[in-house]
Design an enzyme around this catalytic site. Sequence first.
Site, PDB file in Angstrom:
ATOM      1  N   HIS A   1      -9.933  -4.626  11.191  1.00  0.00           N
ATOM      2  CA  HIS A   1     -10.648  -4.239   9.745  1.00  0.00           C
ATOM      3  C   HIS A   1     -11.958  -3.462  10.012  1.00  0.00           C
ATOM      4  O   HIS A   1     -12.911  -3.741   9.103  1.00  0.00           O
ATOM      5  CB  HIS A   1     -10.890  -5.766   9.304  1.00  0.00           C
ATOM      6  CG  HIS A   1      -9.590  -6.368   8.915  1.00  0.00           C
ATOM      7  ND1 HIS A   1      -8.747  -6.944   9.704  1.00  0.00           N
ATOM      8  CD2 HIS A   1      -9.148  -6.658   7.405  1.00  0.00           C
ATOM      9  CE1 HIS A   1      -7.727  -7.308   8.950  1.00  0.00           C
ATOM     10  NE2 HIS A   1      -7.963  -7.588   7.717  1.00  0.00           N
TER      11      HIS A   1
ATOM     12  N   GLU B   1       0.892  -1.128   0.020  1.00  0.00           N
ATOM     13  CA  GLU B   1       0.161  -0.177  -0.024  1.00  0.00           C
ATOM     14  C   GLU B   1       0.891   1.503   0.167  1.00  0.00           C
ATOM     15  O   GLU B   1       0.650   2.130  -0.696  1.00  0.00           O
ATOM     16  CB  GLU B   1      -0.964   0.001   1.194  1.00  0.00           C
ATOM     17  CG  GLU B   1      -2.054  -0.996   1.207  1.00  0.00           C
ATOM     18  CD  GLU B   1      -1.892  -2.248   1.356  1.00  0.00           C
ATOM     19  OE1 GLU B   1      -1.017  -2.833   1.795  1.00  0.00           O
ATOM     20  OE2 GLU B   1      -2.823  -3.028   0.908  1.00  0.00           O
TER      21      GLU B   1
END
Lengths: 475, 355
Positions: free
Chosen positions: A280, A211
């Site tokens: 998450h 990322e």
Amino acid sequence: MPIEIKMPALSPTMEEGTLAKWLVKEGDTVKSGDIMAEIETDKATMEFEAVDEGTIGKIMIAEGSDNVKVGTVIATLLEEGESADTAAAAPAERSGEGANAAPKEEQPADKAPNAPESTVPHKVETGARQLYDAAKHDAEVSDPAIPEGTEMVKITLREALRDAMAEEMRKDDRVFVMGEEVAEYQGAYKVTQGLLDEFGPARVIDTPITEYGFAGVGTGAAMGGLRPIVEFMTFNFAMQAIDHIINSAAKTNYMSGGQMRCPIVFRGPNGAASRVGAQHSQNYGPWYASVPGLIVIAPYDAADAKGLMKAAIRTEDPVVFLENELLYGRTFEIPALDDYVLPIGKARTMREGKDVTIVSYSIGVGLALEAAEKLAEEGIDAEVIDLRTLRPLDKAAVLKSLKKTNRLVVAEEGWATCSIASEIVAICMEEGFDDLDAPVLRVANEDVPLPYAANLEKLALLSSAKIVDTVKKIV
Amino acid sequence: MAKAPAARKTEAPQSDPAPNRAPNRERPGEPQSYRASKDELLEFYKQMLLIRRFEEKAGQLYGLGLIGGFCHLYIGQEAVAVGLQSALSDKDSVITGYRDHGHMLLCGIPPKDVMAELTGRQAGISKGKGGSMHMFSVEHKFYGGHGIVGAQVSLGTGLGFAHKYRQDGGVCLAYFGDGASNQGQVYESFNMAELWKLPVIYVIENNQYAMGTSVNRASSEDQLYRRGESFRIPGIQVDGMDVLASRGAAEEALAWVRAGKGPIILEMKTYRYRGHSMSDPAKYRSREEVQAVRDKSDPIEHCKKLLEDQGVGEAELKTIEQEIRKIVAEAADFAESAPEPEPAELYTDVLVEKY
């Protein structure tokens, strides 16, 4: 007793699917690991394996059946010496019911009339399910951006986002999409489905799982004159890339005295999903919304997702576009217009009311609308405002509604501390003080990392009941 | 236990690498020292001298309080940027970290615009809103000027991506230091750049110290040109104190990248004379060490000797020196006297569009 083979959940948010194909027939023997069927959702196709040994007794759901609820018995597996007849149990009727159930009439699965004895773990009532179920609420007030008499079509939020990207990619060849699994896999959440086929691998680019690196590459490409759409599989993973979003993308125009543009869209799912635990399940809206130089958008329904995504791709400024995973599969009405673009920075009145204003955004809007319906039953007329854009925030819309109702609650699927809700409270104090008949209250998730256990998750998350209770404190 | 190493030693001869083993994939050629004409050499000299004098002046202005914040000087490293950037065409882009003044001057950005940015004035290249570490000129294809160690490596990879996407034939020259070469995002970028064969030249300016930490204390592999090996990116180690070696390496690297063979790494062995920034007392190395480099390897003195060998007389060199001093003095005067930004400038350029 024959073993009941139940419709499996392929993902934490799946509640129904299509039984696409049976690969076994009645009377076949299977052992664990054999593939019995293919199950499809709007996101994925999966092979369904046997976990027990035996003979297929009765197939209760025919292949090709849609909307088969998770947990429905789809077949029976006979152990040695059992016959198919003994296995033809009551739930047989479910097949028809499950296959024909209209998506609009979804009921909590454990209340379904013919549901088998509810021991299916998936049907535990979770907080995320509450969020998801509430998201079927549409606006009562039509969007002024949609011309009177426009034909409306039904579309999932996932498709709306994809269509927005595709339309902009057709118009402008500087626009491209990059991210993990966006191309060949068709998107981890299938948002980029079909884009590779239409635009090819030069414009729909699979990246390694890095990322920080690809956020920087995208940002550099924007600096170099392109218009990247960078997908994060979820914004939780964008934590690794937050340096580029903030230090590289958001600040460069200012630091260069207005010379160096960075027209990039960072997009992906945000907020709590279902039972995925603390790492998450976070709402990054407040994080990014605190950074000058960024545009932060968090739409609720499909029309807004499409109209605002197109605006996000077109603007010269860097945009953080926060989608909601639970909403991807939700169907909403969307205007059938050739080029539906919405203004950034404008809130929308979802429901008009006179007694109190509930301000929310993203999936919280569904809960706010649900809460408003419950409040209406008790004679409280709530107005619901969807912020849609978190930065720049539509202060005027909030203050205008406050002036009308004199009472305001902010409902946020996220933590209350240093939140968008905190910001709205401050705005009301600073600029709407004279209109206040009661303190502005925040109702949000509990101030803890999101727990995994279903009951705790439910306790932690925002709910319409909590919104109702909070409203009642000030009305 | 104690015998184990001895046992291993007996096997050692078998695992000796064959000295002339052919590489398992194509490699760039060994760069040759650039054969500069007298005029080219004079130009290199002028450019290096401009950077040196500019940075000395910046140091002075810092001492006077006219430049604030962080200010990282390029003194000692001039041959790197001059050698490399002299080989670029106007299609190519440049990006670097916070030690950026020298690279900017070589991109053709007027010295007074850079100096005025250092003093935080409206006339600065970033209207005084960027400062020493954050300067950009899209017009000159100079993309910063980045204050976060290693950020420019990913961003530069993105610039390379844009060159390839638009097929404009350009190459991105992405500079970073020995310190940045240990950052994770550098390797994420290496991977993508080679995977997608992006036109990027990664220039590691190895000035031996990441702030106060020497390369050997921070890098398990201190031969930084080898850092791309696991990504199949070839690397070349270059004497960054020699402008002709530097230019020669640029020729080889550009040929490699322009041929579509993907990225390449140039490790430029160099040395900074000053501290990491103006606030660094540089206690981590001895004065003798610095002095030895100045005496033996100074890039400008080296270039001066080459010019003298080519018959350039002292008078001509003196004239050049005076010209450069004049340019720098004017830039400094301008930067000191130019007005500060209007207060209203505080709110401009946050966003491009109105919402």
